[in-house]
Every structure is written in C-alpha cells, then in structure tokens.
Design a protein around this motif. Structure first.
Motif, PDB file in Angstrom:
ATOM      1  N   LEU A  90       0.816  -1.219   0.000  1.00  0.00           N
ATOM      2  CA  LEU A  90       0.000   0.000   0.000  1.00  0.00           C
ATOM      3  C   LEU A  90       0.853   1.275   0.000  1.00  0.00           C
ATOM      4  N   LEU A  91       2.151   1.118  -0.248  1.00  0.00           N
ATOM      5  CA  LEU A  91       3.051   2.266  -0.178  1.00  0.00           C
ATOM      6  C   LEU A  91       2.804   3.245  -1.328  1.00  0.00           C
ATOM      7  N   LEU A  92       2.632   4.509  -0.971  1.00  0.00           N
ATOM      8  CA  LEU A  92       2.388   5.564  -1.958  1.00  0.00           C
ATOM      9  C   LEU A  92       3.600   6.471  -2.136  1.00  0.00           C
ATOM     10  N   GLU A  93       4.303   6.754  -1.043  1.00  0.00           N
ATOM     11  CA  GLU A  93       5.457   7.649  -1.086  1.00  0.00           C
ATOM     12  C   GLU A  93       6.642   7.000  -0.387  1.00  0.00           C
ATOM     13  N   SER A 118       5.488   8.353  -5.679  1.00  0.00           N
ATOM     14  CA  SER A 118       6.582   9.286  -5.420  1.00  0.00           C
ATOM     15  C   SER A 118       7.785   8.532  -4.858  1.00  0.00           C
ATOM     16  N   LEU A 119       8.948   8.674  -5.526  1.00  0.00           N
ATOM     17  CA  LEU A 119      10.180   8.026  -5.092  1.00  0.00           C
ATOM     18  C   LEU A 119      11.305   9.048  -5.128  1.00  0.00           C
ATOM     19  N   PHE A 134      14.112   0.030 -12.368  1.00  0.00           N
ATOM     20  CA  PHE A 134      12.890   0.833 -12.282  1.00  0.00           C
ATOM     21  C   PHE A 134      11.798   0.324 -13.221  1.00  0.00           C
ATOM     22  N   SER A 135      11.954  -0.889 -13.715  1.00  0.00           N
ATOM     23  CA  SER A 135      10.993  -1.412 -14.691  1.00  0.00           C
ATOM     24  C   SER A 135       9.583  -1.463 -14.114  1.00  0.00           C
ATOM     25  N   ASN A 136       8.633  -1.006 -14.901  1.00  0.00           N
ATOM     26  CA  ASN A 136       7.192  -0.983 -14.576  1.00  0.00           C
ATOM     27  C   ASN A 136       6.820   0.005 -13.485  1.00  0.00           C
ATOM     28  N   LEU A 137       7.782   0.780 -12.990  1.00  0.00           N
ATOM     29  CA  LEU A 137       7.495   1.745 -11.932  1.00  0.00           C
ATOM     30  C   LEU A 137       6.839   2.984 -12.538  1.00  0.00           C
ATOM     31  N   LYS A 138       5.696   3.381 -11.977  1.00  0.00           N
ATOM     32  CA  LYS A 138       4.960   4.535 -12.508  1.00  0.00           C
ATOM     33  C   LYS A 138       5.154   5.792 -11.664  1.00  0.00           C
ATOM     34  N   ALA A 139       5.935   5.690 -10.612  1.00  0.00           N
ATOM     35  CA  ALA A 139       6.128   6.799  -9.678  1.00  0.00           C
ATOM     36  C   ALA A 139       6.919   7.936 -10.304  1.00  0.00           C
ATOM     37  N   LEU A 163      10.424  11.455 -14.437  1.00  0.00           N
ATOM     38  CA  LEU A 163      11.121  12.341 -13.515  1.00  0.00           C
ATOM     39  C   LEU A 163      10.154  13.262 -12.777  1.00  0.00           C
ATOM     40  N   ALA A 164      10.446  13.480 -11.485  1.00  0.00           N
ATOM     41  CA  ALA A 164       9.644  14.394 -10.682  1.00  0.00           C
ATOM     42  C   ALA A 164       9.788  15.809 -11.221  1.00  0.00           C
ATOM     43  N   ALA A 165       8.724  16.570 -11.151  1.00  0.00           N
ATOM     44  CA  ALA A 165       8.729  17.941 -11.669  1.00  0.00           C
ATOM     45  C   ALA A 165       9.831  18.766 -11.012  1.00  0.00           C
ATOM     46  N   GLY A 166      10.602  19.468 -11.847  1.00  0.00           N
ATOM     47  CA  GLY A 166      11.651  20.345 -11.349  1.00  0.00           C
ATOM     48  C   GLY A 166      12.940  19.663 -10.946  1.00  0.00           C
ATOM     49  N   SER A 167      13.022  18.336 -11.103  1.00  0.00           N
ATOM     50  CA  SER A 167      14.225  17.615 -10.659  1.00  0.00           C
ATOM     51  C   SER A 167      15.242  17.364 -11.770  1.00  0.00           C
ATOM     52  N   SER A 168      14.816  17.516 -13.013  1.00  0.00           N
ATOM     53  CA  SER A 168      15.700  17.157 -14.128  1.00  0.00           C
ATOM     54  C   SER A 168      16.968  18.001 -14.172  1.00  0.00           C
ATOM     55  N   GLY A 169      16.862  19.268 -13.787  1.00  0.00           N
ATOM     56  CA  GLY A 169      18.037  20.142 -13.815  1.00  0.00           C
ATOM     57  C   GLY A 169      19.096  19.737 -12.817  1.00  0.00           C
TER      58      GLY A 169
END
Length: 260
Positions: A90-93, A118-119, A134-139, A163-169
């Motif tokens: 049930l882990l979400l974050e 979220s990871l 990270f295969s099949n991971l939708k986080a 990629l999480a928003a704003g993290s690519s840089g």
C-alpha cells in the motif's frame, strides 16, 4: 462472604486490568520491533512510518505492511537489495534522499509498481543504475544531486523513469567520456549528443577492426602457404636438374604418375 454485586464488579475490574496489560504488552512488543529512531504515525489520513536521521545502515525490517508513506531519509543506507520493499503493497510515497546509496539491485522496487507515486533518491551516491531497476514503476522519481556518469546507460534510465517535476536540472554529469560534458545538466547534454548512438558506432568500428584483423591474418596465411609451396616446388626442380639425365627422367615420370 463477598456480596454478588461486589464479586461481579471485582471480576469486571480484573478483566479490564488484564485486557489493559495485554494491550500494553502488545504495544511494547510492537515498539521494540521498530529500529531505534523509527516510529509510526498518521498524517492527513495516511499511515506514515518515519525513520529520518535514525543512523540506519540498511532498509529496516518490521515496517507495518499497511504503511502509505515511508521516510528513510538522512541515514547511511549504502544500497537497495532485491525485494527491499516487497511487503509494503500500500506504499504511496518513499523518501530515500540524503543517504549513501551507490547501488540499486534489479527488483529492489518490485511490488510497488501499482501504487507508488513518489520516489525520492536525491542526494545519494548513484553513479550508474540499470534501467531494469525501475521497470514498470509509474512513480515520479527524483534522481537529482547524484554523481552521475553520463553515458548510454544513464540515457536509457532517464528514458525509462518519469522524472519528478523540477528535478531534471539536478541530474548533472559528474563524469563523462567527453570532458566538456562534466558539470552540465544531463538533459542539456543529450539535446546535442546521443550517447547510445556513439556507443553503437564505437562498437561497430571495433567489430570492423576485429573482422579486418582476422581477414588480414587469413590472407597472410594464404600468401605464406602459396609462397612456401612455390619455394618447395623450386627446390624440387633444382634437385631434379642436378640429377643425371636417366635418373631425372625416372624421377619426373614418378612425379607425373603420383600427380595423376
């Protein structure tokens, strides 16, 4: 003798006391199972398990399997083994930031694909990680502030994860085969350079060089073989010429018969 009402009251009191003791023992047993510095709580209706700054050197066991948010940030965890979170359906974050993670085994996040959204793996020691981890991971994944090696493997990984928003840089080349890439954001670099095509071209060139080497060896052997036979034939002819004429004719006839 004790009146009936008092006996009932005494029995109820003893039962409540026993239940309280059992509940206390259960709570103490559960608390004892948690690593030092870890504790469960509830935040915004979500079951949370916090182990921030707990000096952990591995992913702890005995995490409640109904946990929705898990904080393992600011510890000393060096790697993530296979099935590290398989009992947390049930882990979400999941926050793993500010650790010493340098290796993520394939299957480390197995079992989290359906629910995790979220990871956070920022501020670790990741240099190179297979996309299979990270295969099949939708986080949404945060990979910033790691000492990345910019190559085809990282390019494939970035194409695999969301990629999480704003993290690519924050995904910056700490090392690269080409010195001019060091210190630059990876997404900026791959806008002009396709590492996987460069790798493919290098592999193709290596194969061509190897094939040419084998071909050159075969040709060299054939040339040597022909020259050796020519030398043997020349020596044989000189030997025949050195013989008396009658013996020479006999040798020549013998040679012709053998050839036939």
């Amino acid at each position: 003798t004790m009146p009936a009402a008092e006996r009932v009251l005494h029995s109820v009191t003893m039962w409540l006391l026993l239940q309280s003791l059992l509940l206390l023992a259960s709570c103490l047993r559960s608390a004892a199972a948690f690593p030092k510095g870890c504790y469960p709580s509830e935040e915004e209706g979500l079951k949370t398990f916090r182990c921030s700054n707990a000096r952990l050197t591995e992913v702890p066991r005995h995490i409640p399997n109904d946990t929705n948010k898990l904080y393992l940030d600011s510890n000393r965890i060096p790697f993530l083994p296979r099935d590290a979170f398989r009992d947390l359906p049930l882990l979400l974050e999941l926050d793993l930031s500010h650790n010493a993670i340098a290796s993520v085994e394939s299957g480390a996040f197995r079992g989290l694909a359906e629910h995790l959204h979220s990871l956070d793996l920022s501020s670790n020691r990741l240099v190179s990680v297979s996309k299979d981890a990270f295969s099949n991971l939708k986080a949404k994944v945060n990979l910033s502030n790691n000492p990345w090696l910019c190559d085809c493997r990282l390019q494939e990984l970035i194409r695999t994860v969301d990629l999480a928003a704003g993290s690519s840089g924050g995904i910056v080349c700490h090392s690269s085969a080409q010195e001019e890439h060091v210190g630059k954001a990876f997404l900026q670099v791959i806008a002009d350079t396709d590492f996987c095509n460069v790798y493919k071209k290098t592999t193709d060139i290596a194969m061509l060089v190897t094939m040419f080497g084998w071909f050159a060896m075969v040709i060299s052997y054939l040339v040597y073989y022909v020259r050796q036979n020519q030398e043997d034939a020349r020596r044989h002819l000189e030997y025949l010429k050195s013989l008396p004429s009658k013996q020479r004719r006999s040798e020549e006839s013998s040679t012709i018969s053998t050839v036939v």
